[in-house]
Scaffold this motif. Structure first.
Motif, PDB file in Angstrom:
ATOM      1  N   MET A 189       0.852  -1.196   0.000  1.00  0.00           N
ATOM      2  CA  MET A 189       0.000   0.000   0.000  1.00  0.00           C
ATOM      3  C   MET A 189       0.887   1.245   0.000  1.00  0.00           C
ATOM      4  SD  MET A 189      -2.987   1.117   2.695  1.00  0.00           S
ATOM      5  CE  MET A 189      -1.851   1.401   4.045  1.00  0.00           C
ATOM      6  N   ALA A 190       0.579   2.183  -0.885  1.00  0.00           N
ATOM      7  CA  ALA A 190       1.394   3.396  -0.973  1.00  0.00           C
ATOM      8  C   ALA A 190       0.498   4.583  -1.284  1.00  0.00           C
ATOM      9  CB  ALA A 190       2.467   3.246  -2.043  1.00  0.00           C
ATOM     10  N   VAL A 191       0.973   5.759  -0.899  1.00  0.00           N
ATOM     11  CA  VAL A 191       0.300   7.021  -1.210  1.00  0.00           C
ATOM     12  C   VAL A 191       1.178   7.766  -2.208  1.00  0.00           C
ATOM     13  CG1 VAL A 191      -0.579   9.195  -0.311  1.00  0.00           C
ATOM     14  CG2 VAL A 191      -0.751   7.111   1.075  1.00  0.00           C
ATOM     15  N   TYR A 192       0.605   8.072  -3.360  1.00  0.00           N
ATOM     16  CA  TYR A 192       1.341   8.767  -4.414  1.00  0.00           C
ATOM     17  C   TYR A 192       0.836  10.201  -4.531  1.00  0.00           C
ATOM     18  CZ  TYR A 192       2.892   4.107  -5.752  1.00  0.00           C
ATOM     19  OH  TYR A 192       3.449   2.847  -5.743  1.00  0.00           O
ATOM     20  N   PHE A 193       1.762  11.120  -4.676  1.00  0.00           N
ATOM     21  CA  PHE A 193       1.447  12.546  -4.722  1.00  0.00           C
ATOM     22  C   PHE A 193       1.796  13.082  -6.107  1.00  0.00           C
ATOM     23  CE2 PHE A 193       2.296  17.066  -3.909  1.00  0.00           C
ATOM     24  CZ  PHE A 193       1.156  17.414  -3.193  1.00  0.00           C
ATOM     25  N   HIS A 194       0.834  13.767  -6.726  1.00  0.00           N
ATOM     26  CA  HIS A 194       1.018  14.288  -8.083  1.00  0.00           C
ATOM     27  C   HIS A 194       0.639  15.763  -8.130  1.00  0.00           C
ATOM     28  CE1 HIS A 194       1.052   9.985  -9.008  1.00  0.00           C
ATOM     29  NE2 HIS A 194      -0.182   9.895  -8.519  1.00  0.00           N
ATOM     30  N   GLU A 195       1.264  16.496  -9.010  1.00  0.00           N
ATOM     31  CA  GLU A 195       0.938  17.909  -9.216  1.00  0.00           C
ATOM     32  C   GLU A 195       0.122  18.077 -10.494  1.00  0.00           C
ATOM     33  OE1 GLU A 195       1.491  20.310  -7.172  1.00  0.00           O
ATOM     34  OE2 GLU A 195       3.195  19.759  -5.906  1.00  0.00           O
ATOM     35  N   GLU A 196      -1.072  18.634 -10.359  1.00  0.00           N
ATOM     36  CA  GLU A 196      -1.899  19.130 -11.464  1.00  0.00           C
ATOM     37  C   GLU A 196      -2.610  18.062 -12.299  1.00  0.00           C
ATOM     38  OE1 GLU A 196      -2.690  22.311 -11.787  1.00  0.00           O
ATOM     39  OE2 GLU A 196      -1.361  22.910 -10.167  1.00  0.00           O
ATOM     40  N   ASP A 197      -2.191  16.800 -12.254  1.00  0.00           N
ATOM     41  CA  ASP A 197      -2.918  15.768 -12.995  1.00  0.00           C
ATOM     42  C   ASP A 197      -2.527  14.392 -12.490  1.00  0.00           C
ATOM     43  OD1 ASP A 197      -4.707  14.640 -14.773  1.00  0.00           O
ATOM     44  OD2 ASP A 197      -3.531  15.050 -16.583  1.00  0.00           O
ATOM     45  N   LEU A 198      -3.368  13.424 -12.791  1.00  0.00           N
ATOM     46  CA  LEU A 198      -3.116  12.024 -12.491  1.00  0.00           C
ATOM     47  C   LEU A 198      -2.308  11.419 -13.634  1.00  0.00           C
ATOM     48  CD1 LEU A 198      -4.058   9.573 -10.589  1.00  0.00           C
ATOM     49  CD2 LEU A 198      -5.816   9.196 -12.343  1.00  0.00           C
ATOM     50  N   PRO A 199      -1.234  10.699 -13.349  1.00  0.00           N
ATOM     51  CA  PRO A 199      -0.510  10.034 -14.438  1.00  0.00           C
ATOM     52  C   PRO A 199      -1.416   9.050 -15.179  1.00  0.00           C
ATOM     53  CG  PRO A 199       0.801  10.035 -12.432  1.00  0.00           C
ATOM     54  CD  PRO A 199      -0.570  10.515 -12.050  1.00  0.00           C
ATOM     55  N   GLU A 200      -1.169   8.865 -16.420  1.00  0.00           N
ATOM     56  CA  GLU A 200      -1.996   7.979 -17.238  1.00  0.00           C
ATOM     57  C   GLU A 200      -1.749   6.520 -16.863  1.00  0.00           C
ATOM     58  OE1 GLU A 200      -3.128   7.323 -21.972  1.00  0.00           O
ATOM     59  OE2 GLU A 200      -1.433   8.590 -21.385  1.00  0.00           O
ATOM     60  N   GLY A 201      -2.834   5.756 -16.790  1.00  0.00           N
ATOM     61  CA  GLY A 201      -2.721   4.317 -16.641  1.00  0.00           C
ATOM     62  C   GLY A 201      -2.378   3.797 -15.267  1.00  0.00           C
ATOM     63  N   VAL A 202      -2.514   4.608 -14.219  1.00  0.00           N
ATOM     64  CA  VAL A 202      -2.132   4.138 -12.887  1.00  0.00           C
ATOM     65  C   VAL A 202      -3.292   3.476 -12.135  1.00  0.00           C
ATOM     66  CG1 VAL A 202      -0.281   5.822 -12.652  1.00  0.00           C
ATOM     67  CG2 VAL A 202      -2.576   6.386 -11.812  1.00  0.00           C
ATOM     68  N   LEU A 203      -4.496   3.554 -12.676  1.00  0.00           N
ATOM     69  CA  LEU A 203      -5.657   2.976 -12.011  1.00  0.00           C
ATOM     70  C   LEU A 203      -6.136   1.734 -12.747  1.00  0.00           C
ATOM     71  CD1 LEU A 203      -7.713   6.227 -11.324  1.00  0.00           C
ATOM     72  CD2 LEU A 203      -6.267   4.995  -9.699  1.00  0.00           C
ATOM     73  N   ALA A 204      -6.505   0.719 -11.979  1.00  0.00           N
ATOM     74  CA  ALA A 204      -7.107  -0.475 -12.556  1.00  0.00           C
ATOM     75  C   ALA A 204      -8.537  -0.162 -13.000  1.00  0.00           C
ATOM     76  CB  ALA A 204      -7.106  -1.600 -11.523  1.00  0.00           C
ATOM     77  N   PRO A 205      -9.083  -0.967 -13.915  1.00  0.00           N
ATOM     78  CA  PRO A 205     -10.485  -0.753 -14.316  1.00  0.00           C
ATOM     79  C   PRO A 205     -11.425  -0.936 -13.135  1.00  0.00           C
ATOM     80  CG  PRO A 205      -9.346  -2.245 -15.830  1.00  0.00           C
ATOM     81  CD  PRO A 205      -8.438  -2.075 -14.648  1.00  0.00           C
ATOM     82  N   GLY A 206     -12.622  -0.377 -13.279  1.00  0.00           N
ATOM     83  CA  GLY A 206     -13.641  -0.573 -12.257  1.00  0.00           C
ATOM     84  C   GLY A 206     -13.904   0.671 -11.432  1.00  0.00           C
ATOM     85  N   PRO A 207     -14.694   0.539 -10.362  1.00  0.00           N
ATOM     86  CA  PRO A 207     -15.060   1.687  -9.524  1.00  0.00           C
ATOM     87  C   PRO A 207     -13.841   2.340  -8.896  1.00  0.00           C
ATOM     88  CG  PRO A 207     -16.446  -0.207  -9.038  1.00  0.00           C
ATOM     89  CD  PRO A 207     -15.353  -0.700  -9.921  1.00  0.00           C
ATOM     90  N   VAL A 208     -13.936   3.658  -8.703  1.00  0.00           N
ATOM     91  CA  VAL A 208     -12.880   4.402  -8.024  1.00  0.00           C
ATOM     92  C   VAL A 208     -13.478   5.176  -6.856  1.00  0.00           C
ATOM     93  CG1 VAL A 208     -11.270   4.585  -9.950  1.00  0.00           C
ATOM     94  CG2 VAL A 208     -13.084   6.296  -9.705  1.00  0.00           C
ATOM     95  N   ALA A 209     -12.725   5.251  -5.782  1.00  0.00           N
ATOM     96  CA  ALA A 209     -13.097   6.075  -4.637  1.00  0.00           C
ATOM     97  C   ALA A 209     -12.548   7.474  -4.851  1.00  0.00           C
ATOM     98  CB  ALA A 209     -12.547   5.476  -3.353  1.00  0.00           C
ATOM     99  N   VAL A 210     -13.348   8.492  -4.572  1.00  0.00           N
ATOM    100  CA  VAL A 210     -12.972   9.880  -4.862  1.00  0.00           C
ATOM    101  C   VAL A 210     -13.324  10.763  -3.670  1.00  0.00           C
ATOM    102  CG1 VAL A 210     -13.287  11.847  -6.420  1.00  0.00           C
ATOM    103  CG2 VAL A 210     -13.429   9.513  -7.318  1.00  0.00           C
ATOM    104  N   ASP A 211     -12.447  11.726  -3.396  1.00  0.00           N
ATOM    105  CA  ASP A 211     -12.715  12.734  -2.376  1.00  0.00           C
ATOM    106  C   ASP A 211     -12.010  14.017  -2.791  1.00  0.00           C
ATOM    107  OD1 ASP A 211     -13.866  13.605   0.083  1.00  0.00           O
ATOM    108  OD2 ASP A 211     -11.905  13.466   1.022  1.00  0.00           O
ATOM    109  N   THR A 212     -12.371  15.113  -2.154  1.00  0.00           N
ATOM    110  CA  THR A 212     -11.740  16.397  -2.456  1.00  0.00           C
ATOM    111  C   THR A 212     -11.380  17.120  -1.167  1.00  0.00           C
ATOM    112  OG1 THR A 212     -13.852  17.608  -2.518  1.00  0.00           O
ATOM    113  CG2 THR A 212     -13.054  16.671  -4.606  1.00  0.00           C
ATOM    114  N   GLU A 213     -10.366  17.964  -1.264  1.00  0.00           N
ATOM    115  CA  GLU A 213     -10.034  18.901  -0.192  1.00  0.00           C
ATOM    116  C   GLU A 213     -10.054  20.300  -0.790  1.00  0.00           C
ATOM    117  OE1 GLU A 213      -9.970  17.715   2.693  1.00  0.00           O
ATOM    118  OE2 GLU A 213      -9.603  15.593   2.250  1.00  0.00           O
ATOM    119  N   THR A 214     -10.742  21.213  -0.113  1.00  0.00           N
ATOM    120  CA  THR A 214     -10.897  22.577  -0.599  1.00  0.00           C
ATOM    121  C   THR A 214     -10.493  23.558   0.496  1.00  0.00           C
ATOM    122  OG1 THR A 214     -13.189  22.808   0.138  1.00  0.00           O
ATOM    123  CG2 THR A 214     -12.826  21.821  -2.053  1.00  0.00           C
TER     124      THR A 214
END
Length: 205
Positions: free
Chosen positions: A1-26
């Motif tokens: 298990m790892a936490v990856y940090f990205h600036e401004e966009d998600l790298p292409e192809g890092v997620l497996a197919p299927g449902p994704v969990a999403v949240d936001t911080e504002t």
């Protein structure tokens, strides 16, 4: 298990197919005023991805937008109404279809009024998460380790919670009404953005 940090966009192809969990911080709770700072996303396989947007961001994130706008991917949220509005306002996509664990909790855990994510994870999964960083400066130039862990934990357990609630909704014969609520959430978010955040347009008054 790892936490990856990205600036401004998600790298292409890092997620497996299927449902994704999403949240936001504002920066706060008023969407047009309080800018979107971080989007958290996980495919439920053990890694979490944090995408941070800077103070002058153009929110040009084609890879992230493609995932969020994909009509074949269910997006799992806790309190989807807020996240949908923030994503629509800043990223310009409606991140549906939706499964909202807060709504599922309110429809099935009618024995309690405690429907926060911390409560759900503790009761249903037997795990503990910290909410200490919930009210912190998400627009800071550097996000500290505690903020990153907090953000990641907000999506870490949503797939497991969805599995629990799918069973409970079926058990209580509330799957259909839950799905109707989930289907309405994009419209509810648009009403919030259009100026009806509190007034119930379905009420008599």
């Amino acid at each position: 298990m790892a936490v990856y940090f990205h600036e401004e966009d998600l790298p292409e192809g890092v997620l497996a197919p299927g449902p994704v969990a999403v949240d936001t911080e504002t920066m706060g709770l008023i969407t047009p005023r309080d800018r979107l700072c971080v989007v958290q996303i996980s495919d439920g396989k053990g890694d979490e991805h944090l995408i941070r947007f800077g103070v002058n961001s153009a929110y040009d994130a084609p890879n992230l937008k493609a995932v969020l706008a994909d009509p074949e991917r269910v997006k799992i949220y806790h309190y989807a109404r807020f996240d949908l509005a923030a994503i629509q306002h800043y990223l310009g996509v409606m991140a549906a279809p939706v499964f909202c664990t807060k709504i599922a909790s309110k429809l099935t855990r009618t024995y309690t009024d405690r429907h926060g994510l911390k409560n759900l994870v503790s009761e249903l999964l037997g795990k503990e998460i910290s909410k200490q960083q919930q009210s912190s400066d998400w627009g800071a130039p550097v996000l500290n380790d505690a903020q990153r862990e907090y953000a990641a934990s907000d999506v870490r357990y949503l797939h497991q919670l969805r599995d629990v609630f799918v069973e409970r909704l079926a058990r209580e014969n509330r799957t259909h009404i839950a799905q109707a609520c989930f289907d309405f959430l994009p419209a509810r978010a648009l009403l919030d953005l259009a100026g009806w955040p509190e007034h119930d347009i379905f009420s008599h008054e």
